[in-house]
Design a protein around this motif. Structure first.
Motif, PDB file in Angstrom:
ATOM      1  N   CYS A  64       0.648  -1.020   0.001  1.00 41.28           N
ATOM      2  CA  CYS A  64       0.124  -0.207  -0.081  1.00 41.28           C
ATOM      3  C   CYS A  64       1.054   1.191  -0.067  1.00 41.28           C
ATOM      4  CB  CYS A  64      -0.859  -0.006   1.201  1.00 41.28           C
ATOM      5  SG  CYS A  64      -1.854   1.555   1.420  1.00 41.28           S
ATOM      6  N   THR A  65       0.550   2.125  -0.908  1.00 44.56           N
ATOM      7  CA  THR A  65       1.313   3.242  -1.189  1.00 44.56           C
ATOM      8  C   THR A  65       1.209   4.407  -0.265  1.00 44.56           C
ATOM      9  OG1 THR A  65       0.497   4.077  -3.013  1.00 44.56           O
ATOM     10  CG2 THR A  65       2.418   2.936  -3.428  1.00 44.56           C
ATOM     11  N   THR A  66      -0.031   4.190   0.853  1.00 46.60           N
ATOM     12  CA  THR A  66      -0.375   5.039   1.563  1.00 46.60           C
ATOM     13  C   THR A  66       0.203   4.957   2.675  1.00 46.60           C
ATOM     14  OG1 THR A  66      -2.409   5.755   0.407  1.00 46.60           O
ATOM     15  CG2 THR A  66      -2.148   6.325   2.472  1.00 46.60           C
ATOM     16  N   CYS A  67       0.117   3.548   3.406  1.00 43.84           N
ATOM     17  CA  CYS A  67       0.495   3.269   4.819  1.00 43.84           C
ATOM     18  C   CYS A  67       1.482   2.513   4.691  1.00 43.84           C
ATOM     19  CB  CYS A  67      -0.787   2.685   5.524  1.00 43.84           C
ATOM     20  SG  CYS A  67      -1.067   0.919   5.276  1.00 43.84           S
ATOM     21  N   GLY A  68       1.884   1.635   3.602  1.00 43.92           N
ATOM     22  CA  GLY A  68       2.900   0.900   3.635  1.00 43.92           C
ATOM     23  C   GLY A  68       2.873  -0.608   4.000  1.00 43.92           C
ATOM     24  N   HIS A  69       1.444  -0.995   4.286  1.00 47.10           N
ATOM     25  CA  HIS A  69       0.983  -2.341   4.739  1.00 47.10           C
ATOM     26  C   HIS A  69       1.304  -3.249   3.471  1.00 47.10           C
ATOM     27  CE1 HIS A  69      -1.712  -5.604   5.498  1.00 47.10           C
ATOM     28  NE2 HIS A  69      -1.114  -5.649   6.726  1.00 47.10           N
ATOM     29  N   VAL A  70       2.002  -4.449   3.902  1.00 48.33           N
ATOM     30  CA  VAL A  70       2.115  -5.562   3.018  1.00 48.33           C
ATOM     31  C   VAL A  70       1.652  -6.901   3.882  1.00 48.33           C
ATOM     32  CG1 VAL A  70       3.762  -7.277   2.102  1.00 48.33           C
ATOM     33  CG2 VAL A  70       4.142  -4.910   1.901  1.00 48.33           C
ATOM     34  N   ALA A  71       0.879  -7.787   3.199  1.00 50.63           N
ATOM     35  CA  ALA A  71      -0.014  -8.894   3.884  1.00 50.63           C
ATOM     36  C   ALA A  71       0.894  -9.970   4.326  1.00 50.63           C
ATOM     37  CB  ALA A  71      -1.013  -9.327   3.110  1.00 50.63           C
ATOM     38  N   GLN A  72       1.121 -10.687   5.652  1.00 47.68           N
ATOM     39  CA  GLN A  72       1.847 -11.472   6.023  1.00 47.68           C
ATOM     40  C   GLN A  72       1.164 -13.010   6.244  1.00 47.68           C
ATOM     41  OE1 GLN A  72       5.013 -10.575   6.841  1.00 47.68           O
ATOM     42  NE2 GLN A  72       4.734  -8.503   5.744  1.00 47.68           N
ATOM     43  N   CYS A  94      -6.600  -1.693   0.790  1.00 47.33           N
ATOM     44  CA  CYS A  94      -5.517  -2.008   1.825  1.00 47.33           C
ATOM     45  C   CYS A  94      -6.240  -2.492   3.074  1.00 47.33           C
ATOM     46  CB  CYS A  94      -4.770  -0.777   2.169  1.00 47.33           C
ATOM     47  SG  CYS A  94      -3.581  -1.077   3.341  1.00 47.33           S
ATOM     48  N   LEU A  95      -5.804  -3.651   3.193  1.00 46.43           N
ATOM     49  CA  LEU A  95      -6.555  -4.169   4.591  1.00 46.43           C
ATOM     50  C   LEU A  95      -6.092  -3.459   5.923  1.00 46.43           C
ATOM     51  CD1 LEU A  95      -5.614  -7.968   4.057  1.00 46.43           C
ATOM     52  CD2 LEU A  95      -7.837  -6.915   4.100  1.00 46.43           C
ATOM     53  N   ALA A  96      -5.030  -2.675   5.777  1.00 48.12           N
ATOM     54  CA  ALA A  96      -4.912  -1.681   6.893  1.00 48.12           C
ATOM     55  C   ALA A  96      -5.404  -0.348   7.156  1.00 48.12           C
ATOM     56  CB  ALA A  96      -3.377  -1.643   7.289  1.00 48.12           C
ATOM     57  N   CYS A  97      -5.342  -0.034   5.830  1.00 50.42           N
ATOM     58  CA  CYS A  97      -6.033   1.543   5.965  1.00 50.42           C
ATOM     59  C   CYS A  97      -7.035   1.824   5.103  1.00 50.42           C
ATOM     60  CB  CYS A  97      -4.615   2.461   5.812  1.00 50.42           C
ATOM     61  SG  CYS A  97      -4.285   2.624   3.902  1.00 50.42           S
ATOM     62  N   GLY A  98      -7.492   0.951   4.192  1.00 50.81           N
ATOM     63  CA  GLY A  98      -8.544   1.037   3.566  1.00 50.81           C
ATOM     64  C   GLY A  98      -8.369   1.833   2.196  1.00 50.81           C
ATOM     65  N   SER A  99      -7.404   2.264   1.841  1.00 48.76           N
ATOM     66  CA  SER A  99      -7.168   3.048   0.677  1.00 48.76           C
ATOM     67  C   SER A  99      -6.805   2.008  -0.494  1.00 48.76           C
ATOM     68  CB  SER A  99      -5.995   4.033   0.666  1.00 48.76           C
ATOM     69  OG  SER A  99      -5.086   3.371   1.264  1.00 48.76           O
ATOM     70  N   HIS A 100      -7.201   2.702  -1.880  1.00 53.06           N
ATOM     71  CA  HIS A 100      -7.037   1.835  -2.862  1.00 53.06           C
ATOM     72  C   HIS A 100      -5.757   2.028  -3.747  1.00 53.06           C
ATOM     73  CE1 HIS A 100     -11.281   0.744  -3.028  1.00 53.06           C
ATOM     74  NE2 HIS A 100     -11.264   1.561  -2.556  1.00 53.06           N
TER      75      HIS A 100
END
Ligand code: ADP
Ligand code: ZN
Ligand code: ZN
Length: 818
Positions: A525-533, A565-571
């Motif tokens: 996610c380029t907004t919050c940086g989340h990557v699924a683990q 994004c699963l963390a912040c919801g942005s697309h």
């Protein structure tokens, strides 16, 4: 009495092959000599003699060998022992080790030659067009190779054509062995003895007065002899006389000059050297040398852990000198030789012509020469610098092995077999020679550091940079915040952008690092940086485009790719990743004045491509060097004020259990390129996760903290160095068969080994060329015997091989896969 010879053929089959030899041959042959043997339908192969005996094989009729190729063993007993260890440990055949260890030029294979059939009466009208072309060519040549015939008829596959020609009696076929190595001969000239002195010489000059060009050549020759005792090569004479080859040839033809050849090594060095006496170690280096000495005295390898620019290289140089003084050879291993022209220059500066270099970018001829020099213990092969394959050189008297940047993953050979780790194989080699080993790094692998804790390795540390140079100042830059506050210019935060501008203004250089994502894209996610683990394996999930899934490539855990994004919801999900080329382009827009060099896979293909990019940066012809991991390795630049890491997260989230360790190593190494002289260097690391432990540890230079924490995690999830792992890959053209075969394999392995077996699962790239791949990961806990486990696996493999429907599926082992 009958005599037989067991040989190793350079092929994947595990067994030795037995041939018949005469009593005289039996007396002559020693293990490690090469012999040419017939194998298969009509081919002749080079094999390595293994042992002579009197037991005829029971399963087949032994053929006779074709020819003995060496007068003395090319491969020593120690080498054979070492190679057997490699084959055994890394689960491949000895033949595969031989194939990869010997320079290709030593492994002659027969070539098919087509000869004219002089006896035949050929009905030319009865020949097809292509047949006629070859027939005609055979009238002018004593023989043609398959490749030459391909050229003549302008197509690739000509075997059928050759068959027809032989059938029609137009041509004959023969197998020939060729020595592929040819010594390089340099052509020299000298004055013919009949013109030795006095009258004859005067006569000659008079005679040539009407051939001014020829007398010019003679005068140049006399001048040369007046100032030098060395013979003159044709090339030198051409230059000295300002004349041409044709004129020199004319003099040879007249019998005035005589031509002769001198054999010359392609590998050589003719510069000055100063000796290592000029290096005065500082107190930290002194202490490290003492610690290393202690470890050596206890016959233990020593891990030299010294921060970047602490002067590890100078410590190695002192050790090399000691080894040289004892009259023994040393091996200096580097992870990637192409990057290290700098180091070669440095070592040659001290040891001059005693240094040889050996690596895969060398031609087959150069490699043969280094091999022979090493085997003879020649002066110029006292110190060998090389990439991992130099481990297989025939050292008669090895005294020291230095493994520089021991943490580097390119020490592990991935493909083809043997899939060995050069550091570990070097330690075994050294013990066979009773030689010393030093492993050096600013960021040791967890394996090596753990071995210190276990008491297997000695430990020497250097915590200060040489000459009061300060460690660089490392600052983490929060991309999340910069994005939110709209402070991004392209991929640069305002902080990095301004630092670049300042550095350029101050006339200093900078390095920008962008990790290569490789073949395993993760979705970020380029907004919050989340990557699924993955919840089981502590690794990032890999994006599979075809199925639109995120999958764990160890255990198979998966989920559908979500639109947001699963963390912040942005697309703002990024599936591509950012390349170095894009960075270079943005720099061109923002800093049009600056000249930018780029070092990545695309720009470093040619033989000297690395050297050019590096020397352009060394000479300050470029201001900015943008690069992938290649820029992290051991480079010593003088004028680098700033190092910028464009995005540290792609490394942290690499779908691999080592991602954190690797990130620490890479970031610390690239940061270490900054400020290696007086002024303190600056490092900016851009990230969405500024509070990530690893990044905090990099910023505070806390190797010990990283080591302790990672080791704990490895323990929790069962990874090396607290377990051993073997990755088993199944490969085949038939998708369903690969699936069935891997299920069978995994079930059988579980029956024997229990729960440490993960998979089968698709790798991040599940199809390579035309093969489908599936992996099974076998974890072997500490305390369980590795060799017994391997034995169990091999037994399962034998049952597997007996199942006919799986015949098209190949098994590939990767022991200690990293
Ligand atoms: P490392 O390999 O640990 O990164 P280097 O060996 O490249 O560090 O040393 C850093 C710099 O310090 C180099 O320019 C090197 O020439 C210099 N240096 C290190 N030790 C000495 C010494 N004893 N005398 C003079 N210069 C030294
Ligand atoms: Zn997000
Ligand atoms: Zn998993």
């Amino acid at each position: 009495m009958d005599h037989f010879l067991d040989v190793v053929l350079p092929i994947p089959l595990e067994r030795l092959f037995t041939y018949r030899i005469s009593p005289r041959e039996a007396e002559f042959i020693r293990p490690g000599m090469r012999v040419a043997v017939p194998f298969g339908k009509s081919k002749i192969y080079t094999a390595l003699a293994h042992g002579v005996h009197q037991n005829a094989p029971t399963a087949y009729d032994a053929k006779e060998i074709y020819q003995i190729l060496d007068e003395v063993p090319l491969v020593s007993a120690i080498q054979l022992k070492h190679w057997k260890w490699v084959a055994d440990y890394y689960m491949c055949s000895l033949g595969e080790v031989v194939r990869s260890a010997l320079p290709g030029a030593f492994l002659l294979e027969s070539e098919t030659l087509i000869l004219p059939n002089k006896e035949a009466e050929v009905d030319e009208m009865g020949l097809a067009d292509d047949e006629f072309l070859v027939f005609e060519a055979l009238q002018h040549h004593s023989s043609l190779t398959i490749a030459e015939i391909s050229d003549i008829v302008d197509r690739k596959n000509v075997l059928a054509l050759v068959d027809r020609l032989v059938q029609k009696g137009v041509a004959l076929q023969r197998e020939e062995l060729y020595e592929r190595y040819r010594p390089k001969l340099v052509r020299y000239v000298k004055l013919s003895p009949s013109y030795g002195e006095g009258d004859a010489l005067e006569e000659l000059l008079k005679e040539l007065s009407r051939a001014p060009k020829q007398s010019q050549v003679l005068l140049a020759l006399f001048q040369w002899q007046a100032k030098s005792k060395k013979p003159i090569s044709i090339q030198d004479l051409e230059r000295e006389s300002g004349s041409s080859k044709a004129v020199i040839k004319a003099l040879v033809a007249k019998g005035i000059l005589e031509e002769f050849h001198i054999r010359k090594d392609r590998v050589g060095y003719e510069g000055e050297s100063q000796g290592s006496g000029t290096i005065v170690p500082n107190q930290y280096q002194e202490r490290a040398l003492e610690e290393i000495g202690k470890g050596f005295a206890q016959d233990r390898p020593v891990l030299l852990q010294g921060v970047t620019a602490s002067g590890k290289t100078e410590v190695y140089i002192k050790l090399l000198q000691k080894c040289l003084d004892r009259g023994k050879q040393s091996l200096y291993l580097l992870p990637e030789i192409a990057l290290t022209s700098q180091l070669i220059d440095r070592l040659r500066g001290y040891f001059g012509s005693k240094v040889s270099v050996y690596h895969s970018k060398y031609s087959i001829h150069e490699r043969v020469e280094v091999w022979n020099n090493v085997r003879k213990g020649a002066e110029k092969a006292q110190i060998v610098i090389g990439a991992r394959s130099s481990l297989f050189l025939p050292f008669p008297e090895l005294g020291l092995v230095v493994v520089d940047e021991e943490h580097d993953s390119s020490y592990k050979q991935f493909d083809p077999a043997p899939r060995y780790h050069a550091r570990d194989a070097a330690i075994v080699l050294a013990s066979l020679h009773r030689a010393k080993v030093v492993l050096g790094s600013a960021t040791p692998s967890l394996e090596s550091r753990h071995n210190v804790d276990l008491g297997k390795y000695g430990h020497a540390t250097m915590e200060h940079r040489f000459g009061k140079v300060m460690m660089p100042e490392i600052q983490l830059v929060d991309l999340k915040e910069a994005t939110r506050k709209k402070r991004m210019k392209g991929h640069f935060s305002d902080t990095l952008f301004e630092a670049i501008a300042e550095t350029l203004e101050a006339g200093e250089q900078l390095i920008l690092f962008q990790n290569r994502r490789g073949f395993a894209p993760v979705v970020e996610c380029t907004t919050c940086g989340h990557v699924a683990q993955c919840t089981n394996c502590d690794v990032s999930l890999t994006y599979h485009r075809h199925s639109q899934q995120l999958r764990c490539h160890y255990c198979g855990y998966h989920m559908a790719l979500q639109p947001s994004c699963l963390a912040c919801g942005s697309h703002t999900l990024d599936k591509k990743g950012l390349g170095t080329q894009q960075i270079q382009e943005e720099l061109g827009q923002f800093f049009p004045e600056a000249s930018v060099g780029r070092m990545d896979q695309d720009t470093t293909r040619g033989k000297y491509a690395y050297e050019k990019i590096i020397s352009a940066f060394e000479n300050h012809e470029t201001d900015i060097l943008v690069g992938t991991q290649m820029v992290t390795k051991g480079l010593d630049f003088r004028n680098v004020g700033l190092v910028g890491i464009i995005n540290a997260d792609s490394m942290l989230h690499f779908p691999d259990y080592r991602a954190h360790e690797r990130s620490f190593q890479m970031l610390t190494q690239v940061a270490g390129r900054a400020g290696r002289t007086k002024k303190r260097g600056k490092v900016l690391i851009q990230t969405y996760n500024p509070y990530h432990q690893i990044l905090q540890q990099v910023a505070s230079n806390d190797y010990q903290g990283m080591y302790a924490e990672q080791l704990l995690e490895r323990g929790q999830f069962g990874y090396p160095p607290l377990t051993k792992i073997i990755k088993l890959t199944l490969k085949g053209r038939d998708f369903n068969m690969v699936n069935q075969a891997s299920d069978w394999m995994a079930t059988s392995l579980r029956n024997v080994l229990g729960s440490g077996v993960l998979g089968p699962e698709y790798p991040p790239v599940a199809r390579i060329r035309r093969d489908y791949l599936k992996n099974i990961l076998i974890k072997i806990p500490e305390g369980r015997s590795l060799s017994q486990t391997k034995y169990g696996i091999k037994r399962i493999e034998r049952s597997f091989n007996a199942i006919s429907q799986y015949r098209s599926v190949r098994l590939v082992y990767n022991v200690d896969h990293i």
